[in-house]
Design a protein around this motif. Structure first.
Motif, mmCIF file in Angstrom:
data_model
loop_
_atom_site.group_PDB
_atom_site.id
_atom_site.type_symbol
_atom_site.label_atom_id
_atom_site.label_comp_id
_atom_site.label_asym_id
_atom_site.label_seq_id
_atom_site.Cartn_x
_atom_site.Cartn_y
_atom_site.Cartn_z
ATOM 1 N N ALA A 169 72.921 -50.466 -30.158
ATOM 2 C CA ALA A 169 72.256 -49.224 -29.589
ATOM 3 C C ALA A 169 70.857 -49.159 -29.845
ATOM 4 O O ALA A 169 70.232 -48.220 -29.320
ATOM 5 C CB ALA A 169 72.674 -48.020 -30.941
ATOM 6 N N SER A 170 69.623 -49.788 -30.170
ATOM 7 C CA SER A 170 68.536 -50.423 -29.836
ATOM 8 C C SER A 170 68.155 -51.118 -28.891
ATOM 9 O O SER A 170 66.732 -50.788 -28.993
ATOM 10 C CB SER A 170 67.937 -50.541 -31.632
ATOM 11 O OG SER A 170 68.467 -51.703 -32.195
ATOM 12 N N GLY A 171 69.024 -51.780 -28.408
ATOM 13 C CA GLY A 171 68.183 -53.062 -27.370
ATOM 14 C C GLY A 171 68.700 -53.430 -27.347
ATOM 15 O O GLY A 171 68.107 -54.669 -27.290
ATOM 16 N N LYS A 172 68.331 -53.991 -29.189
ATOM 17 C CA LYS A 172 68.358 -55.916 -28.916
ATOM 18 C C LYS A 172 69.666 -56.443 -28.900
ATOM 19 O O LYS A 172 70.957 -55.937 -28.760
ATOM 20 C CB LYS A 172 67.882 -55.601 -30.527
ATOM 21 C CG LYS A 172 66.684 -55.172 -31.280
ATOM 22 C CD LYS A 172 65.324 -55.746 -30.188
ATOM 23 C CE LYS A 172 64.409 -55.191 -30.574
ATOM 24 N NZ LYS A 172 63.642 -55.848 -30.216
ATOM 25 N N ALA A 173 69.731 -57.957 -29.095
ATOM 26 C CA ALA A 173 70.547 -58.396 -28.556
ATOM 27 C C ALA A 173 72.089 -58.619 -29.624
ATOM 28 O O ALA A 173 73.413 -58.897 -29.749
ATOM 29 C CB ALA A 173 70.232 -59.911 -27.884
ATOM 30 N N ALA A 174 71.436 -58.776 -30.618
ATOM 31 C CA ALA A 174 72.197 -58.605 -32.096
ATOM 32 C C ALA A 174 73.439 -59.747 -31.615
ATOM 33 O O ALA A 174 72.697 -60.993 -31.302
ATOM 34 C CB ALA A 174 72.753 -57.246 -32.221
ATOM 35 N N PHE A 201 71.589 -56.091 -21.261
ATOM 36 C CA PHE A 201 70.606 -57.785 -21.780
ATOM 37 C C PHE A 201 69.498 -56.880 -22.513
ATOM 38 O O PHE A 201 68.520 -55.949 -21.768
ATOM 39 C CB PHE A 201 70.857 -58.740 -20.997
ATOM 40 C CG PHE A 201 72.468 -59.588 -20.776
ATOM 41 C CD1 PHE A 201 73.026 -59.763 -21.372
ATOM 42 C CD2 PHE A 201 72.346 -58.474 -19.005
ATOM 43 C CE1 PHE A 201 73.921 -60.388 -20.414
ATOM 44 C CE2 PHE A 201 74.233 -58.904 -18.930
ATOM 45 C CZ PHE A 201 74.775 -59.769 -19.753
ATOM 46 N N GLU A 202 69.393 -57.586 -23.448
ATOM 47 C CA GLU A 202 67.818 -57.378 -23.891
ATOM 48 C C GLU A 202 66.471 -57.926 -22.967
ATOM 49 O O GLU A 202 67.003 -59.111 -22.911
ATOM 50 C CB GLU A 202 67.602 -57.731 -25.352
ATOM 51 C CG GLU A 202 66.305 -57.858 -26.200
ATOM 52 C CD GLU A 202 66.358 -58.382 -27.551
ATOM 53 O OE1 GLU A 202 65.285 -57.832 -28.407
ATOM 54 O OE2 GLU A 202 67.421 -58.753 -28.366
ATOM 55 N N GLY A 203 65.716 -57.368 -23.317
ATOM 56 C CA GLY A 203 64.486 -57.273 -22.021
ATOM 57 C C GLY A 203 65.099 -57.739 -20.824
ATOM 58 O O GLY A 203 64.676 -58.568 -19.823
ATOM 59 N N ASN A 233 65.348 -62.286 -14.847
ATOM 60 C CA ASN A 233 66.249 -62.911 -15.358
ATOM 61 C C ASN A 233 67.475 -62.316 -16.175
ATOM 62 O O ASN A 233 67.741 -62.311 -16.664
ATOM 63 C CB ASN A 233 65.092 -63.291 -16.924
ATOM 64 C CG ASN A 233 65.142 -60.996 -17.632
ATOM 65 O OD1 ASN A 233 65.921 -60.519 -17.185
ATOM 66 N ND2 ASN A 233 64.573 -61.399 -18.576
ATOM 67 N N ILE A 234 68.006 -62.467 -14.634
ATOM 68 C CA ILE A 234 69.299 -62.081 -14.478
ATOM 69 C C ILE A 234 69.771 -62.828 -15.272
ATOM 70 O O ILE A 234 70.153 -64.232 -14.964
ATOM 71 C CB ILE A 234 70.184 -61.421 -13.467
ATOM 72 C CG1 ILE A 234 68.874 -60.560 -13.258
ATOM 73 C CG2 ILE A 234 71.367 -61.402 -13.855
ATOM 74 C CD1 ILE A 234 69.680 -60.108 -11.248
ATOM 75 N N PRO A 235 71.187 -63.248 -16.289
ATOM 76 C CA PRO A 235 71.990 -64.066 -16.772
ATOM 77 C C PRO A 235 73.015 -64.500 -15.428
ATOM 78 O O PRO A 235 73.693 -64.126 -14.797
ATOM 79 C CB PRO A 235 72.851 -64.090 -18.129
ATOM 80 C CG PRO A 235 72.423 -62.430 -17.751
ATOM 81 C CD PRO A 235 71.773 -61.883 -16.879
ATOM 82 N N LYS A 236 73.298 -66.349 -16.197
ATOM 83 C CA LYS A 236 73.845 -66.423 -14.285
ATOM 84 C C LYS A 236 74.959 -66.676 -15.372
ATOM 85 O O LYS A 236 75.644 -68.095 -15.549
ATOM 86 C CB LYS A 236 73.163 -68.382 -14.577
ATOM 87 C CG LYS A 236 71.553 -68.087 -13.768
ATOM 88 C CD LYS A 236 71.642 -69.019 -13.327
ATOM 89 C CE LYS A 236 70.594 -68.827 -11.946
ATOM 90 N NZ LYS A 236 69.229 -67.722 -12.856
ATOM 91 N N PHE A 237 76.238 -66.411 -15.186
ATOM 92 C CA PHE A 237 77.478 -66.390 -15.871
ATOM 93 C C PHE A 237 78.285 -66.937 -14.650
ATOM 94 O O PHE A 237 78.984 -65.376 -13.515
ATOM 95 C CB PHE A 237 77.479 -65.543 -16.825
ATOM 96 C CG PHE A 237 77.615 -64.321 -17.738
ATOM 97 C CD1 PHE A 237 76.933 -65.811 -18.694
ATOM 98 C CD2 PHE A 237 77.218 -63.131 -18.244
ATOM 99 C CE1 PHE A 237 75.892 -65.247 -19.842
ATOM 100 C CE2 PHE A 237 76.498 -62.695 -19.509
ATOM 101 C CZ PHE A 237 76.038 -63.521 -20.180
ATOM 102 N N GLU A 238 78.616 -67.917 -14.852
ATOM 103 C CA GLU A 238 79.681 -67.929 -14.368
ATOM 104 C C GLU A 238 82.028 -67.233 -14.347
ATOM 105 O O GLU A 238 81.558 -67.147 -15.369
ATOM 106 C CB GLU A 238 80.046 -69.934 -13.762
ATOM 107 C CG GLU A 238 78.847 -70.669 -13.785
ATOM 108 C CD GLU A 238 78.982 -72.031 -14.315
ATOM 109 O OE1 GLU A 238 80.417 -72.479 -14.374
ATOM 110 O OE2 GLU A 238 78.444 -73.048 -13.134
#
Length: 243
Positions: free
Chosen positions: A147-152, A110-112, A117-122
């Motif tokens: 491809a540039s590492g952005k969330a877009a 994920f971006e950054g 800051n791991i997402p908390k996906f259920e």
């Protein structure tokens, strides 16, 4: 085998169902043109013939391919997909993308992304992601960055409605120029879509009625020509206005 191509043109089979063995183009009648062939087509001397059943599609000026409607999805690099989280492990989320194997989504993809800051996906979370690794043996790998590492546009999709389609319809919705049914609807109402090449579509709008209308229009559009898609969308919009 003799093939009668006397009445063939560039476009008279476009958006129509074709089957293996059909001849769709006579190259002797298309001089000084560069033809690009996509999936489902092959060149036999001066003719372009069909290898798999589906709809013949044209991306102007001269790119042709056969769009097949399959329920099974085979991951390919750079495909955009809609996935459903089924499990969270220490290093990866396991994600269902309608492929033979579950996909891995690294917790840092994920971006950054960092361990802090791991997402908390259920389980059941819907995500829009990009295929970054794919082969026929190992589990595919996803990323929620471009491809540039952005969330877009990638990441979790909240609210809205998700439904499943064929992979052929998904490709049609992502085609350029804008798919006629989406263009016709977008001229009258505001909505968001996320289309996965794995045969899933997410729709969100300001009202439930708009979400239902857009979803129904998309599901009805698969076997319609561009003109038929616009007519169908206009009729649905008229019904909505009268209700």
């Amino acid at each position: 085998m003799d093939v009668d191509t006397g009445n063939m043109t560039q476009t008279n089979l476009v958006d129509k169902v074709v089957v293996p063995g059909d001849v769709v183009l006579d190259l002797t009648k298309m001089e000084n043109q560069t033809i690009k062939l996509g999936s489902g087509l092959r060149q036999d001397c001066d003719y372009i013939s069909v290898m798999q059943a589906g709809k013949l599609r044209l991306s102007k000026p001269n790119k042709y391919w056969v769009e097949s409607s399959q329920k099974r999805y085979v991951p390919r690099l750079e495909d955009t997909v809609l996935g459903i989280v089924v499990e969270h492990r220490s290093d990866n989320f396991l994600v269902d993308i309608k492929a033979p194997n579950l996909a891995f989504l690294p917790v840092l993809a994920f971006e950054g992304g960092t361990r802090r800051n791991i997402p908390k996906f259920e389980t059941g979370t819907l995500i829009y992601a990009r295929v970054v690794k794919a082969n026929g043996i190992m589990n595919p790998e996803l990323s929620c960055t471009d491809a540039s590492g952005k969330a877009a546009e990638f990441g979790q999709l909240k609210n809205g409605y998700m439904f499943e389609t064929s992979t052929g319809l998904a490709r049609m919705l992502l085609s350029s120029p804008t798919c006629p049914v989406l263009e016709a609807l977008g001229n009258k109402i505001s909505f968001e879509t996320a289309v996965g090449l794995n045969g899933r579509v997410w729709v969100n709008a300001s009202s439930p009625d708009d979400v239902i209308l857009v979803s129904n229009a998309i599901m009805r559009s698969e076997f319609l020509s561009g003109t038929q898609q616009r007519i169908m969308a206009e009729k649905l919009l008229e019904r909505l206005q009268k209700s």
